[in-house]
Design a protein around this motif. Sequence first.
Motif, PDB file in Angstrom:
ATOM      1  N   THR A 356      34.987  33.882  41.358  1.00  0.00           N
ATOM      2  CA  THR A 356      35.280  32.554  40.830  1.00  0.00           C
ATOM      3  C   THR A 356      36.291  31.890  41.770  1.00  0.00           C
ATOM      4  OG1 THR A 356      34.842  33.140  38.530  1.00  0.00           O
ATOM      5  CG2 THR A 356      36.331  31.292  38.909  1.00  0.00           C
ATOM      6  N   PRO A 357      36.002  30.659  42.254  1.00  0.00           N
ATOM      7  CA  PRO A 357      36.841  30.057  43.305  1.00  0.00           C
ATOM      8  C   PRO A 357      38.110  29.387  42.793  1.00  0.00           C
ATOM      9  CG  PRO A 357      35.027  28.601  42.821  1.00  0.00           C
ATOM     10  CD  PRO A 357      34.812  29.836  41.970  1.00  0.00           C
ATOM     11  N   ILE A 358      38.891  30.125  42.026  1.00  0.00           N
ATOM     12  CA  ILE A 358      40.190  29.635  41.566  1.00  0.00           C
ATOM     13  C   ILE A 358      41.233  30.634  42.044  1.00  0.00           C
ATOM     14  CG2 ILE A 358      41.634  29.055  39.586  1.00  0.00           C
ATOM     15  CD1 ILE A 358      39.054  28.455  38.033  1.00  0.00           C
ATOM     16  N   VAL A 359      42.068  30.211  42.982  1.00  0.00           N
ATOM     17  CA  VAL A 359      43.094  31.094  43.531  1.00  0.00           C
ATOM     18  C   VAL A 359      44.437  30.654  42.968  1.00  0.00           C
ATOM     19  CG1 VAL A 359      44.160  32.017  45.613  1.00  0.00           C
ATOM     20  CG2 VAL A 359      41.745  31.338  45.638  1.00  0.00           C
ATOM     21  N   ALA A 360      45.029  31.486  42.121  1.00  0.00           N
ATOM     22  CA  ALA A 360      46.290  31.099  41.484  1.00  0.00           C
ATOM     23  C   ALA A 360      46.937  32.314  40.860  1.00  0.00           C
ATOM     24  CB  ALA A 360      46.053  30.037  40.407  1.00  0.00           C
ATOM     25  N   ASP A 361      48.249  32.226  40.668  1.00  0.00           N
ATOM     26  CA  ASP A 361      48.943  33.225  39.884  1.00  0.00           C
ATOM     27  C   ASP A 361      48.434  33.105  38.449  1.00  0.00           C
ATOM     28  OD1 ASP A 361      50.688  35.029  38.771  1.00  0.00           O
ATOM     29  OD2 ASP A 361      52.362  33.630  38.694  1.00  0.00           O
ATOM     30  N   GLY A 362      47.897  34.176  37.926  1.00  0.00           N
ATOM     31  CA  GLY A 362      47.346  34.125  36.576  1.00  0.00           C
ATOM     32  C   GLY A 362      45.830  34.111  36.560  1.00  0.00           C
ATOM     33  N   ALA A 363      45.195  34.036  37.738  1.00  0.00           N
ATOM     34  CA  ALA A 363      43.736  34.072  37.801  1.00  0.00           C
ATOM     35  C   ALA A 363      43.315  35.348  38.525  1.00  0.00           C
ATOM     36  CB  ALA A 363      43.209  32.848  38.531  1.00  0.00           C
ATOM     37  N   PRO A 364      43.090  36.455  37.806  1.00  0.00           N
ATOM     38  CA  PRO A 364      42.789  37.730  38.455  1.00  0.00           C
ATOM     39  C   PRO A 364      41.428  37.774  39.127  1.00  0.00           C
ATOM     40  CG  PRO A 364      42.596  37.931  36.081  1.00  0.00           C
ATOM     41  CD  PRO A 364      43.177  36.573  36.349  1.00  0.00           C
ATOM     42  N   ARG A 365      40.496  36.920  38.692  1.00  0.00           N
ATOM     43  CA  ARG A 365      39.156  36.851  39.267  1.00  0.00           C
ATOM     44  C   ARG A 365      38.391  38.153  39.018  1.00  0.00           C
ATOM     45  NH1 ARG A 365      40.332  34.322  45.109  1.00  0.00           N
ATOM     46  NH2 ARG A 365      38.295  33.334  44.949  1.00  0.00           N
ATOM     47  N   ALA A 366      37.348  38.405  39.808  1.00  0.00           N
ATOM     48  CA  ALA A 366      36.459  39.541  39.554  1.00  0.00           C
ATOM     49  C   ALA A 366      37.223  40.857  39.590  1.00  0.00           C
ATOM     50  CB  ALA A 366      35.339  39.554  40.580  1.00  0.00           C
ATOM     51  N   ARG A 367      36.971  41.714  38.575  1.00  0.00           N
ATOM     52  CA  ARG A 367      37.753  42.940  38.476  1.00  0.00           C
ATOM     53  C   ARG A 367      36.906  44.203  38.364  1.00  0.00           C
ATOM     54  NH1 ARG A 367      39.655  39.273  35.125  1.00  0.00           N
ATOM     55  NH2 ARG A 367      38.978  40.264  33.209  1.00  0.00           N
ATOM     56  N   GLY A 368      35.780  44.150  37.664  1.00  0.00           N
ATOM     57  CA  GLY A 368      35.039  45.392  37.434  1.00  0.00           C
ATOM     58  C   GLY A 368      33.554  45.176  37.275  1.00  0.00           C
ATOM     59  N   ARG A 369      32.843  46.251  37.011  1.00  0.00           N
ATOM     60  CA  ARG A 369      31.382  46.258  36.971  1.00  0.00           C
ATOM     61  C   ARG A 369      30.807  45.662  35.689  1.00  0.00           C
ATOM     62  NH1 ARG A 369      28.882  51.391  39.836  1.00  0.00           N
ATOM     63  NH2 ARG A 369      30.352  51.655  41.548  1.00  0.00           N
ATOM     64  N   ALA A 370      29.510  45.387  35.753  1.00  0.00           N
ATOM     65  CA  ALA A 370      28.778  45.023  34.544  1.00  0.00           C
ATOM     66  C   ALA A 370      28.586  46.278  33.694  1.00  0.00           C
ATOM     67  CB  ALA A 370      27.422  44.427  34.903  1.00  0.00           C
ATOM     68  N   PRO A 371      28.506  46.133  32.370  1.00  0.00           N
ATOM     69  CA  PRO A 371      28.371  47.308  31.490  1.00  0.00           C
ATOM     70  C   PRO A 371      26.942  47.801  31.411  1.00  0.00           C
ATOM     71  CG  PRO A 371      28.359  45.318  30.182  1.00  0.00           C
ATOM     72  CD  PRO A 371      28.587  44.874  31.608  1.00  0.00           C
ATOM     73  N   GLY A 372      26.778  49.055  30.996  1.00  0.00           N
ATOM     74  CA  GLY A 372      25.466  49.554  30.647  1.00  0.00           C
ATOM     75  C   GLY A 372      25.051  48.999  29.290  1.00  0.00           C
ATOM     76  N   VAL A 373      23.768  49.068  28.961  1.00  0.00           N
ATOM     77  CA  VAL A 373      23.279  48.544  27.678  1.00  0.00           C
ATOM     78  C   VAL A 373      23.982  49.247  26.528  1.00  0.00           C
ATOM     79  CG1 VAL A 373      21.270  48.198  26.201  1.00  0.00           C
ATOM     80  CG2 VAL A 373      21.021  48.064  28.694  1.00  0.00           C
ATOM     81  N   GLY A 374      24.629  48.485  25.677  1.00  0.00           N
ATOM     82  CA  GLY A 374      25.277  49.062  24.508  1.00  0.00           C
ATOM     83  C   GLY A 374      26.471  49.938  24.823  1.00  0.00           C
ATOM     84  N   ALA A 375      27.074  49.742  25.986  1.00  0.00           N
ATOM     85  CA  ALA A 375      28.191  50.608  26.389  1.00  0.00           C
ATOM     86  C   ALA A 375      29.339  50.589  25.397  1.00  0.00           C
ATOM     87  CB  ALA A 375      28.697  50.174  27.773  1.00  0.00           C
ATOM     88  N   ASP A 376      29.505  49.482  24.671  1.00  0.00           N
ATOM     89  CA  ASP A 376      30.645  49.337  23.770  1.00  0.00           C
ATOM     90  C   ASP A 376      30.236  49.279  22.300  1.00  0.00           C
ATOM     91  OD1 ASP A 376      32.802  48.795  25.904  1.00  0.00           O
ATOM     92  OD2 ASP A 376      31.156  47.456  26.414  1.00  0.00           O
ATOM     93  N   THR A 377      28.964  49.537  22.017  1.00  0.00           N
ATOM     94  CA  THR A 377      28.480  49.422  20.638  1.00  0.00           C
ATOM     95  C   THR A 377      29.298  50.284  19.678  1.00  0.00           C
ATOM     96  OG1 THR A 377      26.218  48.903  21.357  1.00  0.00           O
ATOM     97  CG2 THR A 377      26.501  49.766  19.118  1.00  0.00           C
ATOM     98  N   VAL A 378      29.482  51.544  20.008  1.00  0.00           N
ATOM     99  CA  VAL A 378      30.198  52.450  19.104  1.00  0.00           C
ATOM    100  C   VAL A 378      31.642  52.004  18.932  1.00  0.00           C
ATOM    101  CG1 VAL A 378      31.019  54.808  18.779  1.00  0.00           C
ATOM    102  CG2 VAL A 378      28.690  54.409  19.616  1.00  0.00           C
TER     103      VAL A 378
END
Length: 431
Positions: A356-378
């Motif tokens: 994401t093209p926003i460079v600023a203190d407070g804008a962490p931008r891309a951090r991690g991967r996409a989840p697997g299907v239902g990774a957080d369902t439980v």
Amino acid sequence: MTATAESAGPGSAFLRGVRILDVTGALAGPYCTTILSDLGAEVLKIEPVTGDRMRARRLGPDRRPIPFDLTHRDKGSLAVDMKSPAGAEIVRSLARRSDVLVENFRAGAMARLGLGYEDLRLDCPDLVYCSISGFGQFGPMRDAKGIDLIAQAYSGLLSVTGTTDGRLAKAGFPVSDVGTGMWGAIGVLAALLRARAGGGGAYIDVALADAVAAWSMWEVADYVATGVEPAPLGTAHRLAAPYEAFTCQDGATLVLGAVDRAWESLCTVLELDLRGDPRFATEYERFLHRAPLAEIIQGRFATAPRDHWMGVLRTAGVPCGPVNGIGDIVTDEQFAVRGLFVHDEDRFAQPTIVNTPIVADGAPRARGRAPGVGADTVAVLTGLGYDDERIAALAEAGVVGVPKAGEAVIGGARAGTEADTSADRSAEARK
């Protein structure tokens, strides 16, 4: 001191503590929530039990699921059948504990599931609800299907994009989709400000056709002033000249933007004696006679390589730049130092991520991967008070999807850890 994108951690994120339900597919909706995620929000992707259909879109020799991975990075995943009463109730329960819901079904589809804004607002008075569609939630085109190319055509963009001989061309990027995602994110951010100030929730209605038509300022002004339908101009500007692309001796192309204050410098650099030519005496005259002017300038650019011309033009203060290919931009030094393209397969499922093209203190931008299907369902259902037996029964009935035994859970640890705490924060704030 301003922190860099890399040093801005979760503690300084603009949207830390904001929880978003992402009930979207394709590109416009997911891009909207990706922007919000990159700004620090916790985004939970709601997808079918069988997985979002974009997971099946694979590109390249190793068949990576590129479209899904690029637009769902750092989100959690809850796999649920919203068409079932039990599934719809899960989403309603999550909405009560969320700050924002973004959906991009066809107009009225969420209401038919009992999950429209009017269905949720009584229990969720501070909820910001954003609907993204082809033509919006009202009007004669409300029920028409909208995709990027249709929106480009309907909005007038296609009629002015192409070559001067009348051959039309769509924009090379899916501007309707990404532009609508941006408008949606802007609306959500504004509505969140009001909600946090005690003004209550809001319903945001953004449409692909509106998003592109809203960018037609120059063309509308031209039409209103002249009564003449604007036509494609290739790379030329609608109101200024010389302002277009030229081919150099080595076949490479540069873009030139010599407005009035740079005109004399351009003539000096190109060694052209045009100052006394009445056709080019003023910026308006140069615009009227842009075709013969372009022919003269093209003749000069054809005498030397592009890098030579860019060097002398920039030294003289004349705006210019290269026409880069996609391979050029992902390795470009300017973009690299600004962190626009991230090359890190340890953190992401793709070799290159577009930030994401926003460079600023407070804008962490891309951090991690996409989840697997239902990774957080439980984890999400546990946070809602469902016990293991009930979760197992829902999974057996096909109401929810959970990772199979031995299946990698990507993203689940992050989203699962935060699901309960974020839900608790939102619930506490509404007491």
